[in-house]
Scaffold this active site. Structure first.
Site, PDB file in Angstrom:
ATOM      1  N   SER A  29      28.585  63.929  53.862  1.00 21.79           N
ATOM      2  CA  SER A  29      29.037  65.150  52.650  1.00 21.79           C
ATOM      3  C   SER A  29      28.204  66.119  52.850  1.00 21.79           C
ATOM      4  O   SER A  29      28.623  67.184  52.277  1.00 21.79           O
ATOM      5  CB  SER A  29      28.923  64.494  51.294  1.00 21.79           C
ATOM      6  OG  SER A  29      27.448  63.684  51.188  1.00 21.79           O
ATOM      7  N   GLU A  38      35.200  53.556  47.870  1.00 21.76           N
ATOM      8  CA  GLU A  38      35.241  55.001  47.038  1.00 21.76           C
ATOM      9  C   GLU A  38      36.538  55.353  46.888  1.00 21.76           C
ATOM     10  O   GLU A  38      37.559  54.920  47.489  1.00 21.76           O
ATOM     11  CB  GLU A  38      35.050  56.097  48.310  1.00 21.76           C
ATOM     12  CG  GLU A  38      35.057  57.389  47.705  1.00 21.76           C
ATOM     13  CD  GLU A  38      34.479  58.551  48.751  1.00 21.76           C
ATOM     14  OE1 GLU A  38      34.068  58.211  49.580  1.00 21.76           O
ATOM     15  OE2 GLU A  38      34.742  59.654  48.421  1.00 21.76           O
TER      16      GLU A  38
END
Ligand code: KIV
Length: 292
Positions: free
Chosen positions: A55, A192
């Site tokens: 990320s 997720e």
């Protein structure tokens, strides 16, 4: 040389403690970090797991997705975090392109993460062919965390950043993938953007801990991205994020005050400057005057 597993540094949380926590029902806290101060702050806060997530591509490097970040960049960021992090297990995220080609490529990338980045373990995304990557890394005595559900490295294939496992078939596939990844030797699994009921069912079926992000309270632990958790940018955050601070506002206000003070002359004040003894200043001025 024997093939004993790599032993953790003194003070480091032993990896088997995560399974023990799951068995006791103690929740596991994980957060991302991308630099030394963040690693230190996460350690001080008592988190068990620090993820140097890819990320970083989006929140640190300004890319639109996680796809462009390279292994070199991830190793560099991981090195910064591991320099400052003692107790938490630091997970180096393998970026897109660093493990898809072969099991050998995956193991080589994982070794770089440990040797150059100082990571304790690695993480990769996906199931299917990636199960074999997980097995190859685990059999090389490197801890590997798996990641299914919304896997941002495959965002184009998934049709965007959207929840996964919302049909019976898709949920069943996630369930089977989770078992396969556990069987391949993953020490934990990130879920997720998966419906809470599905994630709870998967968590109950696994012996290894699940770490949820947008997957509800039935997971064995939770992870949030540093910038989301701390409100490091203005505007909307994904549905599953809880912001625990609004640091972008605080930083914006502080920078505004700084700019105003510089322009008005209110900064620096005497307390922010260094003095020179009077006699030295006089000599300096005298020397300058004698130049002309
Ligand atoms: O890269 C990352 O930050 C991640 C988390 C969202 C789990 O993979």
């Amino acid at each position: 040389m024997s093939s004993r597993p790599i032993t953790p540094a003194a003070g480091k949380l032993p990896l088997p403690e995560l399974v023990a926590m799951k068995r006791r029902g103690d929740k596991i806290a994980m957060v991302t970090a991308y630099d030394a101060p963040a690693g230190q702050l996460a350690d001080d806060a008592g988190v068990e797991l620090v993820l140097v997530g890819d990320s970083a591509a989006m929140v640190m490097l300004g890319h639109e997705s996680t796809v462009p970040v390279t292994l070199d960049e991830m190793v560099f960021l991981t090195r910064a975090v591991t320099r400052a992090t003692q107790r938490p297990v630091v997970i180096g995220d393998l970026p897109f392109g660093s493990y898809e080609i072969s099991d050998e490529q995956a193991v080589a990338s994982a070794i770089r993460m440990l040797k150059e980045g100082g990571a304790d373990v690695v993480k990769l995304e996906g199931a299917g062919r990636m199960v074999s990557r997980v097995r190859a890394i685990a059999e090389s005595n490197i801890g590997v965390m798996a990641h299914i559900g919304l896997t941002p490295q495959s965002v184009t294939k998934l049709g965007g950043f959207r929840a996964q496992g919302r049909t019976a078939d898709a949920a069943l596939k996630l369930y089977d993938d989770a078992l396969a990844l556990q069987d391949a030797g993953a020490f934990a699994l990130v879920l997720e953007a998966v419906p809470a009921a599905v994630a709870a069912r998967i968590s109950a079926a696994l012996e290894i801990p699940t770490i949820g992000i947008g997957a509800g309270a039935g997971c064995d632990g939770q992870v949030l991205v540093w910038h989301d958790l701390l409100g490091m940018y203005p505007g909307r955050t994904p549905r599953f994020v809880k912001r625990y601070a609004e640091l972008a506002d605080d930083i914006g206000t502080a920078l505004g005050h700084y700019v105003g003070d510089v322009r008005s002359g209110a900064f620096p004040e005497e307390q922010h400057t260094y003095a020179i003894p009077d006699d030295e200043l006089e000599s300096f001025e005298l020397a300058l005057s004698q130049r002309h």
